[in-house]
Design a protein around this motif. Structure first.
Motif, PDB file in Angstrom:
ATOM      1  N   ASP A 144       3.423  -1.841  10.464  1.00  0.00           N
ATOM      2  CA  ASP A 144       3.156  -2.692   9.302  1.00  0.00           C
ATOM      3  C   ASP A 144       2.136  -3.758   9.698  1.00  0.00           C
ATOM      4  OD1 ASP A 144       3.246  -4.472   7.141  1.00  0.00           O
ATOM      5  OD2 ASP A 144       5.367  -4.120   6.784  1.00  0.00           O
ATOM      6  N   PHE A 145       0.964  -3.716   9.060  1.00  0.00           N
ATOM      7  CA  PHE A 145      -0.098  -4.710   9.259  1.00  0.00           C
ATOM      8  C   PHE A 145       0.132  -5.843   8.262  1.00  0.00           C
ATOM      9  CE2 PHE A 145      -4.277  -6.316   7.885  1.00  0.00           C
ATOM     10  CZ  PHE A 145      -4.839  -6.722   9.091  1.00  0.00           C
ATOM     11  N   THR A 146       0.562  -7.042   8.747  1.00  0.00           N
ATOM     12  CA  THR A 146       1.021  -8.112   7.852  1.00  0.00           C
ATOM     13  C   THR A 146       0.307  -9.427   8.154  1.00  0.00           C
ATOM     14  OG1 THR A 146       3.200  -7.098   7.663  1.00  0.00           O
ATOM     15  CG2 THR A 146       3.020  -9.406   7.053  1.00  0.00           C
ATOM     16  N   PRO A 147      -0.727  -9.778   7.363  1.00  0.00           N
ATOM     17  CA  PRO A 147      -1.365 -11.084   7.513  1.00  0.00           C
ATOM     18  C   PRO A 147      -0.681 -12.153   6.663  1.00  0.00           C
ATOM     19  CG  PRO A 147      -2.560  -9.778   5.924  1.00  0.00           C
ATOM     20  CD  PRO A 147      -1.427  -8.915   6.401  1.00  0.00           C
TER      21      PRO A 147
ATOM     22  N   ILE B 134       0.880  -1.963   4.586  1.00  0.00           N
ATOM     23  CA  ILE B 134       0.094  -3.204   4.559  1.00  0.00           C
ATOM     24  C   ILE B 134       0.957  -4.274   3.915  1.00  0.00           C
ATOM     25  CG2 ILE B 134      -1.981  -4.348   3.702  1.00  0.00           C
ATOM     26  CD1 ILE B 134      -3.389  -1.647   3.757  1.00  0.00           C
ATOM     27  N   GLY B 135       1.382  -5.225   4.742  1.00  0.00           N
ATOM     28  CA  GLY B 135       2.275  -6.264   4.254  1.00  0.00           C
ATOM     29  C   GLY B 135       1.563  -7.582   4.023  1.00  0.00           C
TER      30      GLY B 135
ATOM     31  N   HIS C  88      -6.589   1.984   0.298  1.00  0.00           N
ATOM     32  CA  HIS C  88      -6.386   2.682   1.575  1.00  0.00           C
ATOM     33  C   HIS C  88      -5.185   3.621   1.535  1.00  0.00           C
ATOM     34  CE1 HIS C  88      -9.403   0.468   4.055  1.00  0.00           C
ATOM     35  NE2 HIS C  88      -9.232  -0.442   3.113  1.00  0.00           N
ATOM     36  N   GLY C  89      -4.589   3.763   0.372  1.00  0.00           N
ATOM     37  CA  GLY C  89      -3.479   4.706   0.230  1.00  0.00           C
ATOM     38  C   GLY C  89      -2.233   4.302   0.990  1.00  0.00           C
ATOM     39  N   LYS C  90      -1.955   2.996   1.069  1.00  0.00           N
ATOM     40  CA  LYS C  90      -0.807   2.507   1.844  1.00  0.00           C
ATOM     41  C   LYS C  90       0.175   1.764   0.926  1.00  0.00           C
ATOM     42  CE  LYS C  90      -2.902   3.787   5.629  1.00  0.00           C
ATOM     43  NZ  LYS C  90      -2.451   4.964   6.419  1.00  0.00           N
ATOM     44  N   PRO C  91       1.463   1.884   1.208  1.00  0.00           N
ATOM     45  CA  PRO C  91       2.433   1.043   0.503  1.00  0.00           C
ATOM     46  C   PRO C  91       2.324  -0.406   0.972  1.00  0.00           C
ATOM     47  CG  PRO C  91       3.531   2.293   2.215  1.00  0.00           C
ATOM     48  CD  PRO C  91       2.114   2.769   2.191  1.00  0.00           C
ATOM     49  N   ILE C  92       2.820  -1.324   0.143  1.00  0.00           N
ATOM     50  CA  ILE C  92       2.805  -2.735   0.516  1.00  0.00           C
ATOM     51  C   ILE C  92       4.217  -3.175   0.901  1.00  0.00           C
ATOM     52  CG2 ILE C  92       0.837  -3.221  -0.991  1.00  0.00           C
ATOM     53  CD1 ILE C  92       2.861  -4.561  -2.924  1.00  0.00           C
TER      54      ILE C  92
END
Length: 500
Positions: free
Chosen positions: A201-204, A226-227, A259-263
Motif C-alpha cells: 500500500d503506497f500511502t502519502p 494507493i492509500g 492506475h487501476g488500483k483500489p484506494i
C-alpha cells in the motif's frame, strides 16, 4: 477460534463501511440495510500491542455488535530488529487474523531505522541511496519470512507511509528517484520469499506537503493499493478544500483509477480543529461513496471518537453512522473497566511502605547512649587528693630565704603560726577519705593555691639552723609544730667557714 487480543484497527474497517450506509450519505437506495453489501472493511487503530487486539470486541459492542474486520498496527522504527518483525505482539495479531477468513491484517512498515529521529536531509539522501543499492535487503527478507511463518502471508503492508512529508527518515523528498528504486528493491525482496501473498500500500499524506506525492510513486508493478492519510488539518480549512486541493482527496481517487488500483485510508481522524462532527460525517460519506478496500480511524486523543472522550459530538456522529440498529447493550463505561483495575493493583502496595516507618525510631536508641561518656567525669575530684601528696616544703629549704637574716630580730614573727586558716577544720576531714582514691597512674597536677610558708627565723649569729616542717594543716594539728635543726657549731670560729 477468534482471540481478541491486540488491535482494534482491523475490526474497525468493517464497522465504518456499514455506518456510512447507515448515515444516508451514500447513494444507496433507502431500503438498503445500512452497511450491508459494502465491500469496504473498517477498523480503528487503538494500540500497537496486545491491548489493541483485546479492545476490538469492546469497540464492536459500542457499535451495537457491528463486526470489525481490520486489524491495524505498526512495526517500531527505532532499530532494524523491529523492522525485521522481531517483536512479540505480531503473534497476537496473527492469531486474531487467522480466527476468521474475511479479516484483514494491515501492518505499517518503516523503510529506515531511527525513523523518527529527525535525521537531516543530507543524511536521509545517503540512506536512500544505500537502500537503492540493496544494502538493507536482508532486513526486509527476514520480515517477509517472519510473516509467512506466523501464518499471515496476505498481510497488507503500508510501506514507508507519508513519504511526501518531513516527519520520517524514510521520506522521499531528499532524493525521489533513488527512493523509488529503494521501494522497488524492498517489494521485490519480500515477494521473493516463498508462500507470500502480500499487498503493498503506497500511502502519502493528503495534500502537497514537502513534495507532491505523485513524484514518489514507484510504479504500478510494485504497488497494489494507493492509500491516503487524511486528518482534520491543513492544507484546507473545510472538507470541500480537502477534496479539491492539489493532491487532495479527489486527485487521490482519480490517480488510483488511472492506475487501476483500489484506494484505502489507513489513517484518518480529528486533529487541529477539536471536536468536529461535520468532518466525521463528511469523511464517512466520502468513504462510502468511493468504496476503498479498507479504512481505519486513528482512535486515540486527539484524533479518536471512542477511546478519546474529548470529542463527544464527533463520537456520536461516528456511532450513529456505523452502529447496528437497535439498543446498545454494553455502555461505553464498560470499555475502561479492563484498564481501571490495573492501576488499582498498585494501590494496596502503597500502604506496605508504611511498615518500615516504625523502624525509623530504632535509630533513636543510640542517642541515650551518648550520656555514657559522663562516667569518666568522677575522676575529676581526684586531683584534690594529690594536693597533700606533694611534700613540696623541702623545696623551699634552699638558703633562698637567707636575705631575711639581715632583718632585725624577727623574734616576734615566731607567733606567726597565726595563719589560723586551720580554722576551717571541716575541709581536711572532707578531703581525708579522698586520699586513698587517687590512682598512682594519675600525674600530680600543679597546686593552684600555694600558701605562703612561714619563713624560718634564725637567731643572729646563731650556730643552730632550724627549719619548720609543714605537712599541711591537718597533719600539723595531728603532730604539732615540728622543725628540723642543724647544728652548725663546728663551722664557726676557727674553721673560718662561718660567714657571720
Amino acid at each position: 477460534m477468534p482471540r481478541p487480543h491486540h488491535r482494534l484497527v482491523s475490526t474497525c474497517v468493517g464497522t465504518v463501511t456499514a455506518g456510512l450506509l447507515a448515515t444516508g450519505a451514500a447513494l444507496a437506495a433507502p431500503d438498503d440495510e445500512p452497511g450491508r453489501g459494502s465491500g469496504t472493511a473498517f477498523g480503528a487503530y487503538l494500540d500497537y500491542g496486545p491491548a489493541g487486539v483485546a479492545r476490538i470486541p469492546y469497540l464492536s459492542r459500542w457499535l451495537g455488535g457491528r463486526e470489525i474486520r481490520v486489524g491495524h498496527t505498526y512495526l517500531p522504527g527505532d532499530s532494524w530488529a523491529g523492522i525485521e518483525g522481531r517483536v512479540p505482539f505480531l503473534e497476537d495479531w496473527a492469531r486474531w487474523r487467522q480466527a476468521k477468513d474475511d479479516r484483514m491484517f494491515v501492518l505499517n512498515v518503516p523503510m529506515q531505522a531511527r525513523n523518527e529521529a529527525r535525521v537531516p536531509d543530507w543524511q536521509v539522501a545517503q540512506l536512500i541511496r544505500a537502500g537503492a543499492q540493496g544494502e538493507y535487503d536482508r532486513h526486509f527478507r527476514q520480515l517477509a519470512e517472519r510473516l509467512v511463518e506466523l501464518g499471515v502471508p496476505d498481510t497488507v503492508i503500508v510501506l514507508g507511509w507519508e513519504m511526501n512529508g518531513t516527519t520520517y527518515t524514510h521520506r522521499c523528498g531528499p532524493d525521489p528517484e533513488h527512493w523509488k528504486a529503494y521501494w522497488n528493491r524492498v517489494v521485490n525482496t519480500m515477494r521473493d520469499v516463498p508462500g507470500q501473498r502480500f499487498k503493498f500500500d503506497f500511502t502519502p499524506n493528503r495534500g502537497t506537503d514537502a513534495i507532491p506525492w505523485t513524484a514518489c510513486y514507484p510504479g504500478d508493478d510494485v504497488v497494489d493499493v494507493i492509500g491516503m492519510d487524511s486528518y482534520d488539518q491543513g492544507p484546507g480549512r473545510t472538507f470541500d478544500d480537502h477534496i479539491s486541493q492539489p493532491y487532495g482527496l479527489q486527485q487521490h481517487v482519480d490517480f488510483a483509477k488511472a492506475h487501476g488500483k483500489p484506494i484505502s485510508f489507513p489513517e484518518w481522524g480529528l486533529f487541529r480543529n477539536g471536536d468536529n462532527p461535520e468532518y466525521v460525517r463528511r469523511m464517512l460519506r466520502w468513504i462510502d461513496e468511493h468504496h476503498p478496500l479498507y479504512h481505519t480511524i486513528t482512535d486515540y486523543c486527539p484524533h479518536g471518537v471512542w477511546q478519546c472522550k474529548q470529542n463527544p459530538r464527533s463520537s456520536q456522529a461516528f456511532r450513529d453512522a456505523l452502529a447496528d440498529q437497535g439498543p446498545i447493550v454494553v455502555p461505553t463505561p464498560v470499555v475502561p473497566t479492563p484498564v481501571v483495575p490495573t492501576p488499582v493493583v498498585p494501590t494496596p502496595v502503597v500502604p506496605t511502605p508504611v511498615i518500615p516507618t516504625p523502624v525509623v525510631p530504632t535509630p533513636q536508641i543510640p542517642t541515650p547512649q551518648v550520656p555514657t561518656p559522663q562516667v569518666p567525669t568522677p575522676p575529676v575530684p581526684s586531683p584534690d587528693v594529690t594536693v597533700p601528696a606533694v611534700p613540696t616544703p623541702p623545696v623551699p629549704t634552699p638558703v633562698a630565704p637567707e636575705p631575711e637574716v639581715s632583718v632585725p630580730p624577727v623574734v616576734p614573727p615566731v607567733p606567726t603560726p597565726t595563719p589560723t586558716p586551720v580554722a576551717p577544720e571541716p575541709d581536711p576531714e572532707q578531703s581525708r577519705p579522698a586520699r586513698p582514691t587517687p590512682p598512682p597512674s594519675q600525674p600530680p597536677k600543679p597546686q593552684p593555691k600555694p600558701q605562703p610558708k612561714p619563713q624560718p627565723q634564725q637567731p643572729v649569729n646563731g650556730k643552730q639552723w632550724c627549719l619548720p616542717l609543714d605537712f599541711g594543716d591537718w597533719f600539723s594539728k595531728l603532730m604539732g609544730k615540728q622543725s628540723v635543726c642543724i647544728d652548725l657549731g663546728g663551722w664557726g670560729g676557727d674553721s673560718g667557714f662561718w660567714p657571720f
